[in-house]
Design a protein around this motif. Structure first.
Motif, PDB file in Angstrom:
ATOM      1  N   GLY A   1      -4.139  -0.030  -0.321  1.00  0.00           N
ATOM      2  CA  GLY A   1      -2.739  -0.714  -0.379  1.00  0.00           C
ATOM      3  C   GLY A   1      -1.705   0.250  -0.288  1.00  0.00           C
ATOM      4  N   THR A   2      -1.560   1.167  -1.278  1.00  0.00           N
ATOM      5  CA  THR A   2      -0.646   2.169  -1.133  1.00  0.00           C
ATOM      6  C   THR A   2      -0.504   2.687   0.680  1.00  0.00           C
ATOM      7  OG1 THR A   2      -0.942   2.943  -3.088  1.00  0.00           O
ATOM      8  CG2 THR A   2       0.250   4.346  -2.089  1.00  0.00           C
ATOM      9  N   LEU A   3      -1.628   3.039   1.333  1.00  0.00           N
ATOM     10  CA  LEU A   3      -1.407   3.594   2.458  1.00  0.00           C
ATOM     11  C   LEU A   3      -0.870   2.623   3.404  1.00  0.00           C
ATOM     12  CD1 LEU A   3      -4.679   5.944   2.713  1.00  0.00           C
ATOM     13  CD2 LEU A   3      -2.312   6.660   1.940  1.00  0.00           C
ATOM     14  N   LEU A   4      -1.266   1.197   3.130  1.00  0.00           N
ATOM     15  CA  LEU A   4      -0.973   0.309   4.129  1.00  0.00           C
ATOM     16  C   LEU A   4       0.651   0.284   4.121  1.00  0.00           C
ATOM     17  CD1 LEU A   4      -3.940  -2.336   3.596  1.00  0.00           C
ATOM     18  CD2 LEU A   4      -3.393  -0.669   5.929  1.00  0.00           C
ATOM     19  N   LYS A   5       1.337   0.165   2.836  1.00  0.00           N
ATOM     20  CA  LYS A   5       2.801   0.156   2.694  1.00  0.00           C
ATOM     21  C   LYS A   5       3.445   1.323   3.428  1.00  0.00           C
ATOM     22  CE  LYS A   5       3.046  -2.557  -1.515  1.00  0.00           C
ATOM     23  NZ  LYS A   5       3.599  -2.481  -2.971  1.00  0.00           N
ATOM     24  N   LYS A   6       2.645   2.431   3.304  1.00  0.00           N
ATOM     25  CA  LYS A   6       3.050   3.577   3.949  1.00  0.00           C
ATOM     26  C   LYS A   6       3.412   3.443   5.404  1.00  0.00           C
ATOM     27  CE  LYS A   6       2.121   7.436   2.188  1.00  0.00           C
ATOM     28  NZ  LYS A   6       3.593   8.153   1.736  1.00  0.00           N
ATOM     29  N   ILE A   7       2.315   3.003   6.148  1.00  0.00           N
ATOM     30  CA  ILE A   7       2.150   2.951   7.503  1.00  0.00           C
ATOM     31  C   ILE A   7       3.118   1.884   8.039  1.00  0.00           C
ATOM     32  CG2 ILE A   7       0.036   1.404   7.566  1.00  0.00           C
ATOM     33  CD1 ILE A   7       1.149   3.641  10.112  1.00  0.00           C
ATOM     34  N   THR A   8       3.028   0.956   7.434  1.00  0.00           N
ATOM     35  CA  THR A   8       3.863  -0.299   7.797  1.00  0.00           C
ATOM     36  C   THR A   8       5.505   0.209   7.791  1.00  0.00           C
ATOM     37  OG1 THR A   8       3.756  -1.430   5.727  1.00  0.00           O
ATOM     38  CG2 THR A   8       2.528  -2.372   7.664  1.00  0.00           C
TER      39      THR A   8
ATOM     40  N   THR B   1      -0.805  -8.398   4.430  1.00  0.00           N
ATOM     41  CA  THR B   1      -1.813  -9.009   5.369  1.00  0.00           C
ATOM     42  C   THR B   1      -3.011  -8.305   5.932  1.00  0.00           C
ATOM     43  OG1 THR B   1       0.103 -10.561   6.178  1.00  0.00           O
ATOM     44  CG2 THR B   1      -2.044 -10.396   7.629  1.00  0.00           C
ATOM     45  N   LEU B   2      -2.554  -7.012   6.136  1.00  0.00           N
ATOM     46  CA  LEU B   2      -3.472  -5.775   6.473  1.00  0.00           C
ATOM     47  C   LEU B   2      -4.707  -5.524   5.413  1.00  0.00           C
ATOM     48  CD1 LEU B   2      -1.302  -3.337   8.444  1.00  0.00           C
ATOM     49  CD2 LEU B   2      -3.005  -4.819   9.464  1.00  0.00           C
ATOM     50  N   ALA B   3      -4.074  -5.565   4.237  1.00  0.00           N
ATOM     51  CA  ALA B   3      -5.025  -5.463   2.962  1.00  0.00           C
ATOM     52  C   ALA B   3      -5.945  -6.388   2.920  1.00  0.00           C
ATOM     53  CB  ALA B   3      -4.214  -5.254   1.898  1.00  0.00           C
ATOM     54  N   LEU B   4      -5.526  -7.759   3.261  1.00  0.00           N
ATOM     55  CA  LEU B   4      -6.531  -8.962   3.028  1.00  0.00           C
ATOM     56  C   LEU B   4      -7.609  -8.972   4.179  1.00  0.00           C
ATOM     57  CD1 LEU B   4      -3.626 -11.294   2.005  1.00  0.00           C
ATOM     58  CD2 LEU B   4      -5.493 -10.859   0.580  1.00  0.00           C
ATOM     59  N   ILE B   5      -6.896  -8.469   5.374  1.00  0.00           N
ATOM     60  CA  ILE B   5      -7.821  -8.454   6.439  1.00  0.00           C
ATOM     61  C   ILE B   5      -9.047  -7.592   6.194  1.00  0.00           C
ATOM     62  CG2 ILE B   5      -8.185  -7.731   8.841  1.00  0.00           C
ATOM     63  CD1 ILE B   5      -5.015  -8.532   9.298  1.00  0.00           C
ATOM     64  N   ILE B   6      -8.560  -6.379   5.601  1.00  0.00           N
ATOM     65  CA  ILE B   6      -9.877  -5.446   5.119  1.00  0.00           C
ATOM     66  C   ILE B   6     -10.689  -6.179   4.414  1.00  0.00           C
ATOM     67  CG2 ILE B   6      -9.991  -3.196   4.222  1.00  0.00           C
ATOM     68  CD1 ILE B   6      -7.644  -2.183   5.419  1.00  0.00           C
ATOM     69  N   LYS B   7     -10.266  -6.694   3.442  1.00  0.00           N
ATOM     70  CA  LYS B   7     -11.009  -7.337   2.333  1.00  0.00           C
ATOM     71  C   LYS B   7     -11.962  -8.337   2.991  1.00  0.00           C
ATOM     72  CE  LYS B   7     -10.950 -11.007  -1.160  1.00  0.00           C
ATOM     73  NZ  LYS B   7     -10.320 -11.694  -2.099  1.00  0.00           N
TER      74      LYS B   7
ATOM     75  N   VAL C   1      -2.844  -3.344  16.762  1.00  0.00           N
ATOM     76  CA  VAL C   1      -2.844  -1.644  16.880  1.00  0.00           C
ATOM     77  C   VAL C   1      -3.504  -1.115  15.894  1.00  0.00           C
ATOM     78  CG1 VAL C   1      -1.467   0.292  17.430  1.00  0.00           C
ATOM     79  CG2 VAL C   1      -1.059  -1.757  18.495  1.00  0.00           C
ATOM     80  N   PHE C   2      -3.210  -1.441  14.618  1.00  0.00           N
ATOM     81  CA  PHE C   2      -3.665  -0.735  13.385  1.00  0.00           C
ATOM     82  C   PHE C   2      -5.413  -1.135  13.279  1.00  0.00           C
ATOM     83  CE2 PHE C   2      -5.213  -0.994   8.966  1.00  0.00           C
ATOM     84  CZ  PHE C   2      -4.735   0.392   8.613  1.00  0.00           C
ATOM     85  N   MET C   3      -5.596  -2.456  13.455  1.00  0.00           N
ATOM     86  CA  MET C   3      -7.057  -2.584  13.615  1.00  0.00           C
ATOM     87  C   MET C   3      -7.777  -1.915  14.780  1.00  0.00           C
ATOM     88  SD  MET C   3      -6.992  -4.521  10.968  1.00  0.00           S
ATOM     89  CE  MET C   3      -8.891  -4.826  11.120  1.00  0.00           C
ATOM     90  N   HIS C   4      -7.348  -1.840  15.848  1.00  0.00           N
ATOM     91  CA  HIS C   4      -8.001  -0.985  16.881  1.00  0.00           C
ATOM     92  C   HIS C   4      -8.284   0.245  16.228  1.00  0.00           C
ATOM     93  CE1 HIS C   4      -8.607   0.360  20.926  1.00  0.00           C
ATOM     94  NE2 HIS C   4      -7.907   1.409  20.504  1.00  0.00           N
ATOM     95  N   HIS C   5      -7.530   1.107  15.731  1.00  0.00           N
ATOM     96  CA  HIS C   5      -7.703   2.417  15.116  1.00  0.00           C
ATOM     97  C   HIS C   5      -8.805   2.406  14.049  1.00  0.00           C
ATOM     98  CE1 HIS C   5      -4.842   4.920  17.332  1.00  0.00           C
ATOM     99  NE2 HIS C   5      -4.171   3.814  17.332  1.00  0.00           N
ATOM    100  N   LEU C   6      -8.473   1.322  13.209  1.00  0.00           N
ATOM    101  CA  LEU C   6      -9.583   1.092  12.091  1.00  0.00           C
ATOM    102  C   LEU C   6     -10.928   0.986  12.358  1.00  0.00           C
ATOM    103  CD1 LEU C   6      -9.575   1.000   8.551  1.00  0.00           C
ATOM    104  CD2 LEU C   6      -9.336  -1.334   9.115  1.00  0.00           C
ATOM    105  N   VAL C   7     -11.245  -0.075  13.084  1.00  0.00           N
ATOM    106  CA  VAL C   7     -12.590  -0.417  13.314  1.00  0.00           C
ATOM    107  C   VAL C   7     -13.196   0.577  14.287  1.00  0.00           C
ATOM    108  CG1 VAL C   7     -12.049  -2.781  12.615  1.00  0.00           C
ATOM    109  CG2 VAL C   7     -12.213  -2.055  15.252  1.00  0.00           C
ATOM    110  N   LEU C   8     -12.652   1.207  15.024  1.00  0.00           N
ATOM    111  CA  LEU C   8     -13.209   2.275  15.977  1.00  0.00           C
ATOM    112  C   LEU C   8     -13.497   3.393  15.397  1.00  0.00           C
ATOM    113  CD1 LEU C   8     -11.503   1.653  19.505  1.00  0.00           C
ATOM    114  CD2 LEU C   8     -13.637   0.710  18.692  1.00  0.00           C
ATOM    115  N   ASN C   9     -12.826   3.889  14.289  1.00  0.00           N
ATOM    116  CA  ASN C   9     -12.951   5.227  13.587  1.00  0.00           C
ATOM    117  C   ASN C   9     -13.551   5.221  12.229  1.00  0.00           C
ATOM    118  OD1 ASN C   9     -11.648   7.011  15.597  1.00  0.00           O
ATOM    119  ND2 ASN C   9     -10.163   5.315  15.548  1.00  0.00           N
ATOM    120  N   TYR C  10     -13.445   3.959  11.650  1.00  0.00           N
ATOM    121  CA  TYR C  10     -13.915   4.076  10.213  1.00  0.00           C
ATOM    122  C   TYR C  10     -14.760   2.981   9.813  1.00  0.00           C
ATOM    123  CZ  TYR C  10     -10.321   7.824   9.268  1.00  0.00           C
ATOM    124  OH  TYR C  10      -9.832   9.064   9.512  1.00  0.00           O
TER     125      TYR C  10
END
Length: 476
Positions: free
Chosen positions: A172-179, A296-302, A436-445
């Protein structure tokens, strides 16, 4: 002496509100008002609404009991104003289609003070339309195309700095940081550093004021939000002066970022936009593009963790795009190919709406659904009313991105960005930065939730109480 003056100040306000309350009751006694309750004098049902909202039970504890009792159209009284909720999809269509005719956007006065009188949210009619046209040169599809590679680079740098070599994170903290990093980079070309950190700190204080009791005196959350707003405006003043100088000396392009575009744009009288208008709009867009997108990104991850078959489809799609893209960076066309990823995002915004409701104010007495709604009353549309309804979305509690295949939902039933002339101007920007965020997330983690049942509260947007704790593993 200060305490005595404050006492009499608020006493006079309360007396005026009491007389207004009584006058409204008398004036409306002969009209067929929507059914419902105006609650207590002054407060109405404000406390019940805020309690339900903050505990993520807006539908269960506030809306559903009243709709069961009164029907699809009902009245209440919140934030010192009578308010009528209109059921979807007819209510949504009515409000979106009658902007500036029967209704007009309306914010409670404490909210207007936070937004600023020069922001596009505070403008109505032609002024609002012209403001949107100026912003569209950045937020429209044509304007955004050139910024996708920059989004890619900023997002990749974020993962390298804050995710790599970590086993556990508070996402949650990191997602606020990137947005926020994306917003201040693309809006103002401010990179990670002291200036961005100060903005982030003040932004969090500022956001808390939107759903606090509007008591503007020393020590209150609302007063702290007003002070944080002033600090951010001072920071923006410095940034604007620096940007103007760089533009005059031709050190940067007029399309370097949103701020450069606003500084370089003339209004219809041929005058440059004032600093006050620029500051209010940049602050509004930082607010709009910060917590809403990170939530929204946090909820997508969930939901992808809880629905691994959906995650596998996203990975499959992103692998294909990574193999076919030209060069090292994503481009606009790549983001438009992320169709299933976008369906996942859409379904997330449906099942967990970011915004509970939004209001308009009646410009004249109107008739709706067999009821009379007086001039000056607030009327509200609400995304959750249709998003979570089995009438429009069968098995609404089930996470199912396929709902958005083909033509998608029935018109005016899916409204995460609002609709009509007041539809969120940054919807394409939000879509692009999320895919764009989801592209990096799912391919790398790979990731797992430490507590899959972590509680979510509204503060003022969906927030994981423990910060969305994840175990993460970098893929080879």
């Amino acid at each position: 002496m200060y305490v005595i003056h404050t006492f009499f100040f608020y006493k006079n306000i309360l007396l005026c509100m009491w007389y207004s309350w009584q006058r409204n009751l008398k004036d409306n006694a002969k009209t067929t008002l929507p059914p419902g309750s105006l609650g207590l004098p002054f407060l109405g049902e404000t406390l019940e609404l805020l309690r339900a909202y903050k505990t993520s039970k807006f539908m269960e504890d506030f809306i559903n009991p009243r709709m069961a009792k009164y029907g699809q159209v009902f009245k209440t009284h919140v934030l010192f104003s009578p308010l009528v909720f209109l059921g979807p999809p007819e209510g949504n269509k009515f409000l979106f289609s009658n902007e500036n005719n029967l209704v007009q956007t309306s914010w409670p006065s404490p909210t207007r003070k936070l937004l600023g009188r020069n922001s596009i949210s505070a403008k109505v009619g032609e002024e609002h339309k012209k403001g949107r046209q100026i912003l569209s040169s950045f937020f429209g599809p044509i304007g955004l195309q050139s910024f996708v590679p920059r989004m890619h680079e900023t997002t990749r740098a974020h993962f390298e700095q804050f995710w790599e070599k970590k086993d556990e994170i508070k996402a949650g903290t990191l997602l606020k940081k990137i947005t926020l990093s994306l917003a201040i980079d693309l809006f103002m070309s401010v990179k990670e550093g002291p200036e961005s950190h100060a903005l982030a700190h003040d932004m969090n204080t500022y956001l808390a004021g939107y759903f606090a009791l509007p008591l503007d005196f020393l020590g209150t959350t609302y007063h702290k939000a007003i002070l944080a707003r002033e600090k951010m405006l001072q920071t923006l003043d410095i940034t604007i002066r620096r940007k103007r100088k760089d533009l005059e000396e031709r050190k940067i392009s007029p399309r370097q970022d949103l701020l450069s575009i606003l500084i370089s744009t003339s209004n219809d009288q041929g005058h440059l936009i004032s600093n006050e208008e620029i500051k209010d709009n940049i602050l509004l867009l930082l607010f709009g593009g910060h917590d809403t997108t990170s939530s929204t990104l946090a909820l997508i991850i969930k939901y992808l963790f809880l629905n691994p078959h959906c995650l596998q489809e996203v990975i499959k799609e992103q692998k294909k795009i990574a193999m076919e893209k030209v060069g090292d960076l994503l481009c606009w066309d790549d983001t438009r190919k992320m169709k299933y990823t976008w369906q996942v995002i859409q379904e997330t915004m449906r099942i967990q709406p970011i915004l509970a409701f939004a209001t308009r104010e009646t410009l004249k007495e109107i008739e709706y659904g067999g009821f009379t709604i007086p001039k000056g009353w607030k009327v509200a549309w609400s995304g959750p009313l249709s998003h979570l309804s089995p009438q429009f979305f069968p098995n609404p509690e089930r996470f199912d991105p396929s709902r958005f295949e083909g033509i998608g939902p029935k018109p005016f039933t899916y409204v995460p960005f609002g609709g009509g002339p007041r539809m969120c101007p940054g919807s394409e920007f939000a879509r692009t930065e999320m895919v764009v965020f989801m592209h990096h997330l799912v391919l790398n983690y790979e990731w797992s939730m430490i507590d899959p049942f972590e509680k979510i509260t509204m503060n003022p947007f969906p927030t994981f109480q423990k910060g969305l704790q994840l175990r993460i593993h970098k893929k080879d």
